[in-house]
Write a protein that holds these residues in place. Sequence first.
Motif, PDB file in Angstrom:
ATOM      1  N   GLU A  39      32.979  -9.816   3.018  1.00  0.00           N
ATOM      2  CA  GLU A  39      33.271  -9.512   1.623  1.00  0.00           C
ATOM      3  C   GLU A  39      33.629 -10.782   0.843  1.00  0.00           C
ATOM      4  O   GLU A  39      33.201 -10.960  -0.294  1.00  0.00           O
ATOM      5  N   ALA A  40      34.406 -11.650   1.456  1.00  0.00           N
ATOM      6  CA  ALA A  40      34.779 -12.903   0.795  1.00  0.00           C
ATOM      7  C   ALA A  40      33.548 -13.778   0.560  1.00  0.00           C
ATOM      8  O   ALA A  40      33.431 -14.420  -0.487  1.00  0.00           O
ATOM      9  N   LYS A  41      32.635 -13.811   1.528  1.00  0.00           N
ATOM     10  CA  LYS A  41      31.401 -14.583   1.351  1.00  0.00           C
ATOM     11  C   LYS A  41      30.639 -14.088   0.124  1.00  0.00           C
ATOM     12  O   LYS A  41      30.106 -14.879  -0.653  1.00  0.00           O
ATOM     13  N   SER A  42      30.603 -12.776  -0.038  1.00  0.00           N
ATOM     14  CA  SER A  42      29.887 -12.191  -1.180  1.00  0.00           C
ATOM     15  C   SER A  42      30.658 -12.380  -2.482  1.00  0.00           C
ATOM     16  O   SER A  42      30.091 -12.829  -3.486  1.00  0.00           O
ATOM     17  N   GLU A  43      31.951 -12.047  -2.486  1.00  0.00           N
ATOM     18  CA  GLU A  43      32.742 -12.094  -3.710  1.00  0.00           C
ATOM     19  C   GLU A  43      32.979 -13.502  -4.229  1.00  0.00           C
ATOM     20  O   GLU A  43      32.884 -13.755  -5.428  1.00  0.00           O
ATOM     21  N   LEU A  44      33.292 -14.447  -3.347  1.00  0.00           N
ATOM     22  CA  LEU A  44      33.645 -15.798  -3.790  1.00  0.00           C
ATOM     23  C   LEU A  44      32.452 -16.742  -3.906  1.00  0.00           C
ATOM     24  O   LEU A  44      32.470 -17.667  -4.718  1.00  0.00           O
ATOM     25  N   LEU A  45      31.428 -16.515  -3.073  1.00  0.00           N
ATOM     26  CA  LEU A  45      30.307 -17.449  -3.027  1.00  0.00           C
ATOM     27  C   LEU A  45      28.993 -16.847  -3.506  1.00  0.00           C
ATOM     28  O   LEU A  45      28.000 -17.561  -3.649  1.00  0.00           O
ATOM     29  N   GLY A  46      28.973 -15.524  -3.719  1.00  0.00           N
ATOM     30  CA  GLY A  46      27.750 -14.886  -4.175  1.00  0.00           C
ATOM     31  C   GLY A  46      26.715 -14.654  -3.093  1.00  0.00           C
ATOM     32  O   GLY A  46      25.534 -14.460  -3.393  1.00  0.00           O
ATOM     33  N   VAL A  47      27.131 -14.678  -1.825  1.00  0.00           N
ATOM     34  CA  VAL A  47      26.185 -14.409  -0.736  1.00  0.00           C
ATOM     35  C   VAL A  47      25.833 -12.927  -0.783  1.00  0.00           C
ATOM     36  O   VAL A  47      26.720 -12.066  -0.828  1.00  0.00           O
ATOM     37  N   SER A  48      24.568 -12.638  -0.748  1.00  0.00           N
ATOM     38  CA  SER A  48      24.101 -11.263  -0.834  1.00  0.00           C
ATOM     39  C   SER A  48      24.555 -10.440   0.371  1.00  0.00           C
ATOM     40  O   SER A  48      24.303 -10.831   1.514  1.00  0.00           O
TER      41      SER A  48
END
Length: 174
Positions: free
Chosen positions: A65-74
């Motif tokens: 979730e952090a990868k997606s929320e903070l970095l925009g990783v799909s």
Amino acid sequence: MNDKPPQSFDDFTPLAALVVENLKSKGMMVATAESCTGGLICGALTEIAGSSAVVDRGFVTYSNEAKSELLGVSPELIRSVGAVSGEVAIAMAEGALSHSNADIAISVTGIAGPGGGSVEKPVGTVHLAVACADRETEHIHCSFGDRSRQAIRLETVQTAFTSILNALSKVSGR
């Protein structure tokens, strides 16, 4: 540089200082996006006096979730290839670059153990990526073996620093 594997956090001081010095000489700033190292890369850099001139920010994105929320990783990318993959490492580095004021970004994602590995992705599997503006993002795949969690994390930090230095040798800076 010393080819001996790092034994402690203090072993990074000379290499971290070299990274800071190189960033300063090129007038560049760095951002980190870390999963399995939990902020050790950024922490080692900020141990160096004067690092505030070159360290923009560090993202500790341990969860998907952090990868997606903070970095925009799909989230779809993470579901399809797994968080520990070259594709996700590249997306993390590019996300850190686009979500910061940095000129270069390093990302790491891996399996530090002692559990959590599989036949396809055993303990010690680590993917790193280095993103720079106007350049193709570089991916580094490491297989550190089923060693201690500390050994895998320390080798990952060392590899991150050598990867940053390698990338800096290819750019002219500002």
